[in-house]
Design a protein around this motif. Structure first.
Motif, PDB file in Angstrom:
ATOM      1  N   ASP A 224      27.100 -67.432   7.901  1.00 53.71           N
ATOM      2  CA  ASP A 224      27.001 -66.571   9.076  1.00 53.71           C
ATOM      3  C   ASP A 224      27.740 -65.254   8.866  1.00 53.71           C
ATOM      4  O   ASP A 224      27.237 -64.179   9.206  1.00 53.71           O
ATOM      5  N   VAL A 225      28.943 -65.333   8.318  1.00 53.86           N
ATOM      6  CA  VAL A 225      29.764 -64.130   8.148  1.00 53.86           C
ATOM      7  C   VAL A 225      29.140 -63.178   7.138  1.00 53.86           C
ATOM      8  O   VAL A 225      29.055 -61.959   7.373  1.00 53.86           O
ATOM      9  N   VAL A 226      28.695 -63.704   6.003  1.00 56.25           N
ATOM     10  CA  VAL A 226      28.109 -62.854   4.968  1.00 56.25           C
ATOM     11  C   VAL A 226      26.832 -62.189   5.469  1.00 56.25           C
ATOM     12  O   VAL A 226      26.588 -61.002   5.219  1.00 56.25           O
ATOM     13  N   ARG A 227      26.014 -62.918   6.203  1.00 54.64           N
ATOM     14  CA  ARG A 227      24.733 -62.383   6.650  1.00 54.64           C
ATOM     15  C   ARG A 227      24.877 -61.322   7.738  1.00 54.64           C
ATOM     16  O   ARG A 227      23.991 -60.467   7.890  1.00 54.64           O
ATOM     17  N   SER A 228      25.961 -61.348   8.488  1.00 56.85           N
ATOM     18  CA  SER A 228      26.075 -60.412   9.611  1.00 56.85           C
ATOM     19  C   SER A 228      27.343 -59.564   9.559  1.00 56.85           C
ATOM     20  O   SER A 228      27.718 -58.953  10.561  1.00 56.85           O
ATOM     21  N   PHE A 229      27.984 -59.495   8.385  1.00 55.99           N
ATOM     22  CA  PHE A 229      29.291 -58.843   8.325  1.00 55.99           C
ATOM     23  C   PHE A 229      29.207 -57.372   8.708  1.00 55.99           C
ATOM     24  O   PHE A 229      28.325 -56.626   8.286  1.00 55.99           O
ATOM     25  N   ARG A 230      30.178 -56.943   9.513  1.00 54.63           N
ATOM     26  CA  ARG A 230      30.371 -55.548   9.853  1.00 54.63           C
ATOM     27  C   ARG A 230      31.855 -55.365  10.153  1.00 54.63           C
ATOM     28  O   ARG A 230      32.523 -56.280  10.623  1.00 54.63           O
ATOM     29  N   MET A 231      32.348 -54.166   9.897  1.00 47.30           N
ATOM     30  CA  MET A 231      33.763 -53.901  10.057  1.00 47.30           C
ATOM     31  C   MET A 231      34.135 -53.817  11.535  1.00 47.30           C
ATOM     32  O   MET A 231      33.286 -53.545  12.390  1.00 47.30           O
ATOM     33  N   PRO A 232      35.424 -54.034  11.865  1.00 48.44           N
ATOM     34  CA  PRO A 232      35.857 -53.884  13.265  1.00 48.44           C
ATOM     35  C   PRO A 232      35.571 -52.469  13.762  1.00 48.44           C
ATOM     36  O   PRO A 232      35.628 -51.500  13.008  1.00 48.44           O
ATOM     37  N   VAL A 258      28.384 -55.883  -1.735  1.00 46.72           N
ATOM     38  CA  VAL A 258      27.913 -57.065  -2.466  1.00 46.72           C
ATOM     39  C   VAL A 258      28.718 -57.295  -3.741  1.00 46.72           C
ATOM     40  O   VAL A 258      29.197 -58.403  -3.995  1.00 46.72           O
ATOM     41  N   THR A 259      28.880 -56.240  -4.553  1.00 53.17           N
ATOM     42  CA  THR A 259      29.435 -56.438  -5.898  1.00 53.17           C
ATOM     43  C   THR A 259      30.964 -56.455  -5.947  1.00 53.17           C
ATOM     44  O   THR A 259      31.543 -57.127  -6.799  1.00 53.17           O
ATOM     45  N   ILE A 261      33.033 -56.868  -3.025  1.00 58.30           N
ATOM     46  CA  ILE A 261      33.660 -57.584  -1.907  1.00 58.30           C
ATOM     47  C   ILE A 261      33.163 -59.025  -1.830  1.00 58.30           C
ATOM     48  O   ILE A 261      33.938 -59.971  -1.958  1.00 58.30           O
ATOM     49  N   LEU A 262      31.856 -59.210  -1.637  1.00 58.96           N
ATOM     50  CA  LEU A 262      31.325 -60.555  -1.423  1.00 58.96           C
ATOM     51  C   LEU A 262      31.302 -61.399  -2.693  1.00 58.96           C
ATOM     52  O   LEU A 262      31.771 -62.549  -2.700  1.00 58.96           O
ATOM     53  N   GLN A 263      30.756 -60.864  -3.764  1.00 61.61           N
ATOM     54  CA  GLN A 263      30.622 -61.673  -4.973  1.00 61.61           C
ATOM     55  C   GLN A 263      31.961 -62.166  -5.526  1.00 61.61           C
ATOM     56  O   GLN A 263      32.074 -63.353  -5.878  1.00 61.61           O
ATOM     57  N   PRO A 264      33.007 -61.332  -5.603  1.00 58.61           N
ATOM     58  CA  PRO A 264      34.293 -61.858  -6.083  1.00 58.61           C
ATOM     59  C   PRO A 264      34.842 -62.978  -5.196  1.00 58.61           C
ATOM     60  O   PRO A 264      35.405 -63.957  -5.702  1.00 58.61           O
ATOM     61  N   GLN A 295      19.734 -58.654  -0.694  1.00 61.89           N
ATOM     62  CA  GLN A 295      20.604 -57.486  -0.789  1.00 61.89           C
ATOM     63  C   GLN A 295      20.550 -56.865  -2.174  1.00 61.89           C
ATOM     64  O   GLN A 295      20.491 -55.634  -2.328  1.00 61.89           O
ATOM     65  N   LYS A 296      20.554 -57.695  -3.198  1.00 59.46           N
ATOM     66  CA  LYS A 296      20.477 -57.183  -4.579  1.00 59.46           C
ATOM     67  C   LYS A 296      19.167 -56.455  -4.823  1.00 59.46           C
ATOM     68  O   LYS A 296      19.121 -55.410  -5.483  1.00 59.46           O
ATOM     69  N   THR A 297      18.076 -57.011  -4.285  1.00 56.64           N
ATOM     70  CA  THR A 297      16.778 -56.360  -4.433  1.00 56.64           C
ATOM     71  C   THR A 297      16.781 -54.992  -3.774  1.00 56.64           C
ATOM     72  O   THR A 297      16.275 -54.006  -4.337  1.00 56.64           O
ATOM     73  N   MET A 298      17.363 -54.898  -2.587  1.00 57.73           N
ATOM     74  CA  MET A 298      17.430 -53.617  -1.885  1.00 57.73           C
ATOM     75  C   MET A 298      18.275 -52.613  -2.652  1.00 57.73           C
ATOM     76  O   MET A 298      17.953 -51.422  -2.718  1.00 57.73           O
TER      77      MET A 298
END
Length: 334
Positions: A224-232, A258-259, A261-264, A295-298
């Protein structure tokens, strides 16, 4: 036996109780690693001079700052986000409680984060990087709006969100410092980023403990968090404007998200290597993987489009600095 993701018997109170000892252990580790530092030592006070107003100093003008516009936007975005610390503290205390290890961690985190807004505001004022009147008006507006946590009613979702947010903040500070062209700014942001890194490590390792205890439920939260993440602060128009600017500059765009923040984080948590999931957890992980592939495709399509057309990120234009004053507002304080 792993409970289903939606089992109401696995409520937040039991999660808080079971993770309390983990919080205490990681808090002790954090305190042993955190370094004391003083915001006033990172601010170039010798550059300062009085502003117009009661002290009848020099009025602010955009030309007084040599910082690139994108760097200024990123600094203001960071400062206004930090300014909402009272709202973040209230949400955390309400969700996690004020007693025990959870409460102690929240107060420690709040005290450390408060240094960041102090240092950033002093730097921006002393270097005349942004319009101080507009900055104060934006602060008032943003703090009146306040902050409501992204996932109320789910402690595990909250831990996952803050972990990603701390990593994103660390990366954004680092990248802003690199493009600022000011060694003082880069040194300050590197110091703040070091704090954010320790905060991320705390939440990452806490989430790892949640994965071990509730693998399906934690995978569901991660999805859920990865799919909808946005900053405060995403709902504030002024912050959306700054966010667009720093995305264009590459400080914090889709590729960075993606590269860097999320992947690590996903690798560190061994999200795609876990063997303790049931059907629900596997379904959540599959959807998470599908989202990352999209996301990678985009990212790849965007890179090819730019390469084919020779398009580069928009340059930092001095007269597009943000924030500015609203039309019709006075240029000077009374």
């Amino acid at each position: 036996m792993q409970r289903p993701v939606g089992d109401p018997s696995q409520d937040d109170e039991s999660v808080l109780r079971e993770l309390e000892s983990v919080v205490a252990t990681h808090l002790d580790r954090h305190l042993s690693m955190a370094q004391e530092w003083f915001p006033h030592q990172y601010v170039p006070w010798s550059r300062g001079q009085d502003f117009d107003g009661p002290l009848q100093g020099r009025p602010w003008e955009p030309e007084q700052s040599a910082l690139p516009a994108h760097a200024r936007s990123a600094l203001v975005l960071s400062l206004l986000t930090e300014d909402n610390l009272p709202s973040y503290h209230t949400e955390l205390i309400t969700e996690l409680g004020r007693d025990g290890a959870w409460g102690e961690w929240t107060r420690q985190w709040t005290a450390e984060e408060d240094r960041h807004s102090t240092a950033l505001r002093d730097y921006l004022h002393v270097t005349r990087a942004v319009d101080p009147v507009a900055l104060e008006r934006h602060r008032m507006q943003h703090m009146r709006t306040g902050y409501t946590r992204e996932y109320p009613g789910s402690v595990i979702h909250g831990i996952a969100y803050v972990m990603v947010q701390e990593q994103a903040t660390r990366v954004a500070h680092r990248n802003t410092g690199r493009i600022s062209g000011d060694p003082v700014c880069e040194r300050l942001l590197s110091r703040i980023a070091a704090d954010e890194n320790l905060h991320m490590v705390f939440y990452r390792d806490l989430l790892a403990a949640a994965f071990d205890r509730y693998p399906d439920r934690t995978m569901h939260a991660m999805r859920d968090v990865v799919r909808s993440f946005r900053m405060p602060g995403h709902s504030a128009p002024t912050l959306r404007s700054a966010a667009r600017s720093i995305a264009v500059s590459g400080i914090l765009d889709r590729n960075v998200l993606v590269t860097e923040i999320l992947q690590p984080l996903l690798r560190s948590l061994r999200v795609f290597e876990r063997t303790d999931l049931t059907g629900e957890g596997e379904s959540s992980r599959e959807r998470l993987g599908q989202h990352l592939e999209r996301q990678k495709t985009m990212i790849e399509r965007s890179a090819r489009w730019r390469a084919d057309r020779g398009v580069k990120a928009a340059p930092a234009v001095r007269d597009q600095a943000w924030p500015g004053r609203e039309a019709g507002q006075p240029t000077r304080t009374p």
